[in-house]
Design a protein around this motif. Structure first.
Motif, PDB file in Angstrom:
ATOM      1  N   GLU A 216       0.830  -1.208   0.000  1.00  0.00           N
ATOM      2  CA  GLU A 216       0.000   0.000   0.000  1.00  0.00           C
ATOM      3  C   GLU A 216       0.865   1.260   0.000  1.00  0.00           C
ATOM      4  O   GLU A 216       0.582   2.224  -0.716  1.00  0.00           O
ATOM      5  N   VAL A 217       1.933   1.264   0.788  1.00  0.00           N
ATOM      6  CA  VAL A 217       2.863   2.402   0.784  1.00  0.00           C
ATOM      7  C   VAL A 217       3.534   2.513  -0.584  1.00  0.00           C
ATOM      8  O   VAL A 217       3.677   3.610  -1.129  1.00  0.00           O
ATOM      9  N   THR A 218       3.914   1.381  -1.138  1.00  0.00           N
ATOM     10  CA  THR A 218       4.530   1.385  -2.473  1.00  0.00           C
ATOM     11  C   THR A 218       3.546   1.921  -3.507  1.00  0.00           C
ATOM     12  O   THR A 218       3.932   2.705  -4.390  1.00  0.00           O
ATOM     13  N   GLY A 219       2.287   1.529  -3.414  1.00  0.00           N
ATOM     14  CA  GLY A 219       1.272   2.048  -4.322  1.00  0.00           C
ATOM     15  C   GLY A 219       1.106   3.557  -4.188  1.00  0.00           C
ATOM     16  O   GLY A 219       0.957   4.265  -5.191  1.00  0.00           O
ATOM     17  N   ALA A 220       1.149   4.041  -2.956  1.00  0.00           N
ATOM     18  CA  ALA A 220       1.042   5.494  -2.731  1.00  0.00           C
ATOM     19  C   ALA A 220       2.262   6.215  -3.319  1.00  0.00           C
ATOM     20  O   ALA A 220       2.121   7.275  -3.948  1.00  0.00           O
TER      21      ALA A 220
END
Length: 155
Positions: free
Chosen positions: A91-95
């Protein structure tokens, strides 16, 4: 179709999407290719989105399989802990991927740096997702467990 079935149908998609995004983004950054960079970033954003239904069906899948023979609380707990860490990493990578795409669109000076940070996040995410997937597979596939493989090989 129950939550365990949905979980099993979906759980490989964020792992494979994160691997594909990681490879494409790595090649893009090495070659300095803007189109491939965007492709890798979009793929990582999609991987983050695909992880959401996998995470949401995990609890329901646990309730369905937890009392089956050969399924232990320890196996489920290990998978659950690994999946939680992997989920937040992707999720952090997606952000980061989304921010990188926005910065690339605005031709911001730090877009390249943020894309490299996204690549680092993708490497971490893929590793954590693969580990969670491996642990999850051991819940219902005893043939993948070390103790079962060792016993069958006579070790």
């Amino acid at each position: 179709m129950n939550q365990a079935h949905l979980h099993q149908l979906l759980n490989h998609s964020p792992i494979l999407a994160s691997l594909f995004g990681l490879v494409v983004l790595l090649i893009a950054l090495l070659k300095g290719n803007a189109v491939l960079t965007r492709t890798g970033l979009v793929t990582l954003l999609v991987a983050a989105l695909l992880a959401v239904p996998v995470q949401l069906t995990g609890e329901g899948a646990e309730e369905i399989v937890e009392d089956r023979p050969g399924v232990t609380h320890a196996l489920i707990h290990a998978h659950e802990e690994a999946a939680e860490a992997a989920f937040w990493a992707i999720e952090v990578t997606g952000a980061l991927a989304m921010l990188s795409l926005l910065m690339l669109g605005r031709q911001a000076s730090r877009a390249g740096l943020l894309s490299k940070l996204t690549l680092a996040g993708a490497l971490l995410s893929f590793g954590l997702l693969a580990r969670a997937g491996n642990l999850g597979g051991q819940i219902m596939h005893p043939e993948t467990r070390h103790d079962v493989v060792s016993d069958t090989l006579g070790h």
